[in-house]
Write an enzyme that holds these catalytic residues in place. Structure first.
Site, PDB file in Angstrom:
ATOM      1  N   LYS A 194      44.936  24.662 -35.496  1.00 42.66           N
ATOM      2  CA  LYS A 194      44.986  24.790 -36.968  1.00 42.66           C
ATOM      3  C   LYS A 194      46.315  24.240 -37.497  1.00 42.66           C
ATOM      4  O   LYS A 194      46.359  23.579 -38.535  1.00 42.66           O
ATOM      5  CB  LYS A 194      44.822  26.253 -37.382  1.00 42.66           C
ATOM      6  CG  LYS A 194      43.450  26.835 -37.062  1.00 42.66           C
ATOM      7  CD  LYS A 194      42.371  26.267 -37.971  1.00 42.66           C
ATOM      8  CE  LYS A 194      40.992  26.783 -37.636  1.00 42.66           C
ATOM      9  NZ  LYS A 194      39.917  26.129 -38.371  1.00 42.66           N
TER      10      LYS A 194
ATOM     11  N   SER B 263      44.009  29.270 -40.824  1.00 43.94           N
ATOM     12  CA  SER B 263      43.973  30.669 -40.382  1.00 43.94           C
ATOM     13  C   SER B 263      45.364  31.280 -40.454  1.00 43.94           C
ATOM     14  O   SER B 263      46.368  30.585 -40.229  1.00 43.94           O
ATOM     15  CB  SER B 263      43.474  30.716 -38.937  1.00 43.94           C
ATOM     16  OG  SER B 263      43.759  31.965 -38.371  1.00 43.94           O
TER      17      SER B 263
ATOM     18  N   TYR C 230      44.059  28.012 -30.092  1.00 46.85           N
ATOM     19  CA  TYR C 230      43.255  27.986 -31.314  1.00 46.85           C
ATOM     20  C   TYR C 230      44.162  27.842 -32.539  1.00 46.85           C
ATOM     21  O   TYR C 230      43.964  26.971 -33.389  1.00 46.85           O
ATOM     22  CB  TYR C 230      42.410  29.264 -31.419  1.00 46.85           C
ATOM     23  CG  TYR C 230      41.935  29.555 -32.807  1.00 46.85           C
ATOM     24  CD1 TYR C 230      41.001  28.733 -33.422  1.00 46.85           C
ATOM     25  CD2 TYR C 230      42.441  30.634 -33.534  1.00 46.85           C
ATOM     26  CE1 TYR C 230      40.582  28.977 -34.717  1.00 46.85           C
ATOM     27  CE2 TYR C 230      42.029  30.890 -34.820  1.00 46.85           C
ATOM     28  CZ  TYR C 230      41.101  30.056 -35.414  1.00 46.85           C
ATOM     29  OH  TYR C 230      40.695  30.302 -36.701  1.00 46.85           O
TER      30      TYR C 230
HETATM   31  N1  UFG Z   1      40.496  45.598 -31.945  1.00 45.25           N
HETATM   32  C1  UFG Z   1      40.212  46.736 -31.210  1.00 45.25           C
HETATM   33  N2  UFG Z   1      39.116  46.712 -30.385  1.00 45.25           N
HETATM   34  C2  UFG Z   1      38.317  45.628 -30.251  1.00 45.25           C
HETATM   35  C3  UFG Z   1      38.618  44.464 -31.016  1.00 45.25           C
HETATM   36  C4  UFG Z   1      39.725  44.484 -31.840  1.00 45.25           C
HETATM   37  O1  UFG Z   1      40.910  47.753 -31.298  1.00 45.25           O
HETATM   38  O2  UFG Z   1      37.355  45.677 -29.476  1.00 45.25           O
HETATM   39  C5  UFG Z   1      41.649  45.629 -32.874  1.00 45.25           C
HETATM   40  C6  UFG Z   1      42.737  44.649 -32.513  1.00 45.25           C
HETATM   41  O3  UFG Z   1      43.628  45.190 -31.568  1.00 45.25           O
HETATM   42  C7  UFG Z   1      43.378  44.414 -33.888  1.00 45.25           C
HETATM   43  C8  UFG Z   1      42.204  44.513 -34.848  1.00 45.25           C
HETATM   44  O4  UFG Z   1      41.197  45.231 -34.140  1.00 45.25           O
HETATM   45  O5  UFG Z   1      44.280  45.429 -34.190  1.00 45.25           O
HETATM   46  C9  UFG Z   1      41.629  43.182 -35.283  1.00 45.25           C
HETATM   47  O6  UFG Z   1      41.301  42.397 -34.135  1.00 45.25           O
HETATM   48  P1  UFG Z   1      40.444  41.055 -34.241  1.00 45.25           P
HETATM   49  O7  UFG Z   1      40.276  40.527 -32.844  1.00 45.25           O
HETATM   50  O8  UFG Z   1      39.221  41.280 -35.035  1.00 45.25           O
HETATM   51  O9  UFG Z   1      41.358  40.091 -35.099  1.00 45.25           O
HETATM   52  P2  UFG Z   1      42.882  39.606 -34.868  1.00 45.25           P
HETATM   53  O10 UFG Z   1      43.703  40.203 -35.955  1.00 45.25           O
HETATM   54  O11 UFG Z   1      43.329  39.816 -33.498  1.00 45.25           O
HETATM   55  O12 UFG Z   1      42.743  38.045 -35.049  1.00 45.25           O
HETATM   56  C10 UFG Z   1      41.936  37.522 -36.080  1.00 45.25           C
HETATM   57  C11 UFG Z   1      41.229  36.265 -35.603  1.00 45.25           C
HETATM   58  C12 UFG Z   1      42.175  35.142 -35.491  1.00 45.25           C
HETATM   59  C13 UFG Z   1      42.968  35.009 -36.740  1.00 45.25           C
HETATM   60  C14 UFG Z   1      43.671  36.287 -37.058  1.00 45.25           C
HETATM   61  C15 UFG Z   1      44.441  36.127 -38.324  1.00 45.25           C
HETATM   62  O13 UFG Z   1      40.568  36.468 -34.370  1.00 45.25           O
HETATM   63  O14 UFG Z   1      41.463  33.961 -35.302  1.00 45.25           O
HETATM   64  O15 UFG Z   1      42.705  37.297 -37.190  1.00 45.25           O
HETATM   65  O16 UFG Z   1      44.900  37.310 -38.820  1.00 45.25           O
HETATM   66  F1  UFG Z   1      43.865  34.060 -36.622  1.00 45.25           F
END
Ligand code: UFG
Length: 311
Positions: free
Chosen positions: A122, A94, A118
């Site tokens: 990895k 990841s 998590y």
């Molecule tokens: N977001 C919102 N509202 C929500 C959920 C997410 O605004 O309800 C935003 C977050 O702040 C972020 C974006 O959407 O800016 C993406 O959030 P995600 O939770 O979908 O993904 P992340 O980038 O935080 O993390 C994901 C995976 C991890 C991985 C990572 C690698 O959850 O396991 O991508 O880039 F490691």
């Protein structure tokens, strides 16, 4: 698959899509006896190892579950591979191994400093696999660091349907679109980005799937090889939201809430290595990703059971 976060009915759908039989064995990597049986009864050219838990929040609440399932599961798998002389493995890593200080575009040589258990599982697994390649000159390990995977198969037959409450943006947006949530919370509108919302590298699962096949075809050398799989392009939360609105023809009510702790403003991949060495080129853009997910959602989400006969 141990079917912890999936359904067996997916297997029939895969057969429908591919037109090929898809032998399935329900097995947990923590069950060494069963795993041994699987390797004894089959002859494998290579292993593609997708079996892992992946919820960041849950890993902070229950780190042991994550280390046990992800790390010990991989140890068991590697033991079985060694015993039965299987010497090629593709591992689902990841982008979170890089952590929050990495500056985009993030290349494979960036420092690894994951911000949660998590991500640390990895990283530990990657280190273990690298060590194994040093001790065994016949072993080939390909570790693929996924950025933000979204999208679904264009048939609408298979897609993301988490058993637990989703934490990632795309399934949450689908929950709002299908009426399972009232509104969407944008975590922070004051980031240093064009529209103030967080920017990520969303990559289609169909491109990711192709990346696995390419890696098995192209990597001929033994040893440890690592590749970023992303698009190299950043998309903001608002852009993704609007793209889901366009795909569905529905409005997504939203509010801007405070930032989520641990989030960074911008995170996207440098995909140069995968392009150069694997010929990895993404085919699907944000519009395609949202359309495919919406098609899957319309056909499946909120339905009682998989009515396979409908397809
Ligand atoms: N977001 C919102 N509202 C929500 C959920 C997410 O605004 O309800 C935003 C977050 O702040 C972020 C974006 O959407 O800016 C993406 O959030 P995600 O939770 O979908 O993904 P992340 O980038 O935080 O993390 C994901 C995976 C991890 C991985 C990572 C690698 O959850 O396991 O991508 O880039 F490691």
């Amino acid at each position: 698959d141990n079917l912890f976060n999936s359904k067996q009915s997916v297997v029939g759908r895969i057969e429908k899509i591919t037109g090929k039989p898809c032998p399935f064995i329900k097995c947990d990597l923590l069950d060494e006896g069963k795993l041994d049986e699987v390797f004894e009864r089959n002859k494998f050219d290579a292993v593609i190892h997708f079996a892992g838990l992946k919820a960041v929040g849950e890993s902070c609440e229950n780190p042991l579950l994550y280390y046990y399932n992800n790390v010990v599961g991989t140890v068991n798998l590697c033991n079985a591979m060694k015993k039965y002389n299987v010497s090629r493995i593709v591992f689902s890593s990841s982008a979170c191994v890089y952590g929050n200080d990495a500056r985009p575009p993030i290349s494979e040589t960036a420092v690894l400093n994951p911000a949660n258990p998590y991500g640390r599982t990895k990283k530990v697994i990657e280190e273990m696999l690298r060590d194994l390649t040093k001790a065994d000159e016949n072993l080939t390990v390909i570790s693929l660091r996924y950025f933000n995977p979204i999208g679904a198969h264009e048939s609408g037959l298979i897609g993301e349907e988490p058993n637990n409450t989703p934490n990632n943006i795309a399934p949450i947006l689908l929950d709002v679109l299908t009426g399972r949530r009232k509104e969407f919370s944008i975590f922070g509108g004051d980031y240093d980005t064009a529209d103030g919302t967080g920017v990520r590298d969303y990559v289609d699962v169909r491109d990711l799937a192709a990346g696995h096949i390419l890696s098995l075809e192209k990597v001929k050398r033994t040893g440890f090889h690592v590749y970023n799989l992303g698009t190299g392009k950043g998309v903001s939360v608002l852009e993704l939201l609007h793209s889901f609105e366009a795909a569905s023809g529905r409005k997504i009510p939203y509010k801007i809430t405070p930032r989520r702790s641990g989030d960074v403003d911008t995170y996207f991949a440098d995909c140069g290595k995968a392009q150069a060495e694997l010929d990895f080129q993404t085919k699907y853009n944000i519009k395609d990703m949202c359309q495919s997910m919406w098609k899957f959602a319309e056909k499946n989400l909120g339905k009682e059971e998989d009515a396979d006969e409908d397809f």
